[in-house]
Design a protein around this motif. Sequence first.
Motif, mmCIF file in Angstrom:
data_model
loop_
_atom_site.group_PDB
_atom_site.id
_atom_site.type_symbol
_atom_site.label_atom_id
_atom_site.label_comp_id
_atom_site.label_asym_id
_atom_site.label_seq_id
_atom_site.Cartn_x
_atom_site.Cartn_y
_atom_site.Cartn_z
ATOM 1 N N ASN A 235 0.818 -1.216 0.000
ATOM 2 C CA ASN A 235 0.000 0.000 0.000
ATOM 3 C C ASN A 235 0.852 1.266 0.000
ATOM 4 O OD1 ASN A 235 -2.395 -1.434 -0.074
ATOM 5 N ND2 ASN A 235 -2.601 -1.512 2.150
ATOM 6 N N ALA A 236 1.931 1.269 0.765
ATOM 7 C CA ALA A 236 2.814 2.436 0.775
ATOM 8 C C ALA A 236 3.436 2.635 -0.608
ATOM 9 C CB ALA A 236 3.901 2.271 1.834
ATOM 10 N N PHE A 237 3.843 1.540 -1.232
ATOM 11 C CA PHE A 237 4.403 1.609 -2.586
ATOM 12 C C PHE A 237 3.380 2.213 -3.547
ATOM 13 C CE2 PHE A 237 5.533 0.144 -6.767
ATOM 14 C CZ PHE A 237 6.927 0.068 -6.783
ATOM 15 N N ALA A 238 2.137 1.722 -3.481
ATOM 16 C CA ALA A 238 1.087 2.220 -4.372
ATOM 17 C C ALA A 238 0.821 3.703 -4.137
ATOM 18 C CB ALA A 238 -0.186 1.407 -4.189
ATOM 19 N N LEU A 239 0.805 4.114 -2.871
ATOM 20 C CA LEU A 239 0.561 5.526 -2.563
ATOM 21 C C LEU A 239 1.683 6.400 -3.103
ATOM 22 C CD1 LEU A 239 -0.744 5.161 1.108
ATOM 23 C CD2 LEU A 239 -2.102 5.769 -0.922
ATOM 24 N N GLY A 240 2.927 5.962 -2.937
ATOM 25 C CA GLY A 240 4.048 6.719 -3.474
ATOM 26 C C GLY A 240 4.004 6.774 -4.993
ATOM 27 N N MET A 241 3.716 5.641 -5.613
ATOM 28 C CA MET A 241 3.654 5.564 -7.074
ATOM 29 C C MET A 241 2.587 6.505 -7.625
ATOM 30 S SD MET A 241 2.628 2.212 -9.354
ATOM 31 C CE MET A 241 0.903 2.353 -8.831
ATOM 32 N N ARG A 242 1.405 6.484 -7.022
ATOM 33 C CA ARG A 242 0.297 7.296 -7.531
ATOM 34 C C ARG A 242 0.493 8.775 -7.235
ATOM 35 N NH1 ARG A 242 -4.247 4.583 -10.179
ATOM 36 N NH2 ARG A 242 -5.774 5.369 -8.677
ATOM 37 N N SER A 243 1.281 9.082 -6.194
ATOM 38 C CA SER A 243 1.576 10.495 -5.927
ATOM 39 C C SER A 243 2.436 11.075 -7.045
ATOM 40 C CB SER A 243 2.280 10.649 -4.574
ATOM 41 O OG SER A 243 3.644 10.232 -4.635
ATOM 42 N N ALA A 244 3.280 10.229 -7.637
ATOM 43 C CA ALA A 244 4.151 10.672 -8.725
ATOM 44 C C ALA A 244 3.483 10.534 -10.080
ATOM 45 C CB ALA A 244 5.450 9.862 -8.716
ATOM 46 N N ASN A 245 2.576 9.554 -10.195
ATOM 47 C CA ASN A 245 1.958 9.253 -11.491
ATOM 48 C C ASN A 245 0.562 8.683 -11.248
ATOM 49 O OD1 ASN A 245 1.197 8.329 -14.000
ATOM 50 N ND2 ASN A 245 3.017 7.107 -14.366
ATOM 51 N N PRO A 246 -0.454 9.533 -11.201
ATOM 52 C CA PRO A 246 -1.816 9.067 -10.905
ATOM 53 C C PRO A 246 -2.364 8.054 -11.906
ATOM 54 C CG PRO A 246 -1.661 11.458 -10.687
ATOM 55 C CD PRO A 246 -0.388 11.000 -11.333
ATOM 56 N N LYS A 247 -1.765 7.964 -13.093
ATOM 57 C CA LYS A 247 -2.239 7.017 -14.103
ATOM 58 C C LYS A 247 -1.668 5.610 -13.901
ATOM 59 C CE LYS A 247 -2.770 10.522 -17.731
ATOM 60 N NZ LYS A 247 -2.355 10.936 -19.104
ATOM 61 N N ALA A 248 -0.640 5.487 -13.084
ATOM 62 C CA ALA A 248 0.030 4.195 -12.921
ATOM 63 C C ALA A 248 -0.841 3.214 -12.142
ATOM 64 C CB ALA A 248 1.368 4.382 -12.225
ATOM 65 N N GLN A 249 -0.768 1.946 -12.534
ATOM 66 C CA GLN A 249 -1.506 0.875 -11.871
ATOM 67 C C GLN A 249 -0.520 -0.167 -11.358
ATOM 68 O OE1 GLN A 249 -4.753 1.284 -11.751
ATOM 69 N NE2 GLN A 249 -5.471 -0.581 -10.751
ATOM 70 N N LEU A 250 -0.776 -0.666 -10.151
ATOM 71 C CA LEU A 250 0.100 -1.678 -9.555
ATOM 72 C C LEU A 250 -0.564 -3.045 -9.675
ATOM 73 C CD1 LEU A 250 2.802 -1.939 -7.989
ATOM 74 C CD2 LEU A 250 1.461 -1.903 -5.884
ATOM 75 N N ARG A 251 0.079 -3.963 -10.392
ATOM 76 C CA ARG A 251 -0.468 -5.312 -10.551
ATOM 77 C C ARG A 251 0.264 -6.257 -9.610
ATOM 78 N NH1 ARG A 251 -1.816 -5.737 -17.078
ATOM 79 N NH2 ARG A 251 -3.494 -4.187 -16.971
#
Length: 368
Positions: A178-194
Amino acid sequence: MTPPIAHRAGTLSRLTLCSASSLLLLGLGTPVAAEPLKVCFLYSNPIGESGWTYQHELARKELVAAMGDRISTKFVENIAEGPDAERVIRNFVQDGCRLIFTPSFGFMEPTLKVARTAPKITFMNGTGYKTAANVGTYNARWYEGRYLEGVIAGHMTRSNVVGYVGAFPIPEVLQGVNAFALGMRSANPKAQLRLIWVNSWHDPGRERDAANALIKLGADTMAYATSGVSIVTTGEEKKVYTLGYYSDMTKFGPGTNLTSITQNWGRFYIRVVNEVLAGQWKPENTMGGLHDGIVKLAPLNPAIPAPVRAQVETMGREIASGQRLIFVGPIVDQQGTTRVPAGQNISANDLANMNYLVQGVDGLMPRN
């Protein structure tokens, strides 16, 4: 390996200075050195060249170098979590070990069981949450590093698909996802974590299969919560970026490994040994992080653009100082339920018992 429980007063970097070479005066004051403190370590995986067990073994060696003849050490590796662990821990006691480290969540119950029969022995269980009069626990806020890795992934992905190989769906791992996803989406809201689960801490075959499956699903960047090197080597082979865990994975993916979260237990082990020798040890829950260097990021790959490198370094300082919190609302799970309201920080209890995936994660929570 399981969720963080509580912060210990003070910092982990503070080392208690004491003498372990206490002397017994016999006869006309002739000094005789006390018997060295025997410190024993139980490892759940082979030591190998990287990963969870490897980092604890590096810490044991650092402890030996620092303490010299004031201690002696022993370790046993690749022991399953269960009856075998209890057997080895009992053997440690019979062999004269006075301080026993068992760094794995699955060693918690065997450690407690043996500790009840050996009240004069000090036990430290890594990543567990149950203490006793002679049992302490220790863990770290790995999710601090995970958030930073997520920021890097968000900037580096071109497909907007990032893969993640999960070990077990326990709170510690879910915090990281979840922390990874939050960091990823803060930088790139279009990114999806599979997300793909392998239900193992160390299974090179499953890890490799999961990595290949994620690449087929479009992932051009991958992270993981397991202890092997297969995901990094697969990424290097397929020219897919990876973000490592436990150890600096650069040598396994020199071209594609962007950085790694590393665990660094040496100073902590030295401190615990000094406390035991001084008679000052107490059964507490100890939690480390970026602030005290238990959690660190390995050097960043030059492939990461300079502005991103600067952003990550600034964020790391902010997290370490407490200026930036990871799980601040609004945090919404996959079903649309608000788990942390806007403007609030997650409670310690909710963090310790995290059992959901946040929005932005494409994957399911395994059912028992």
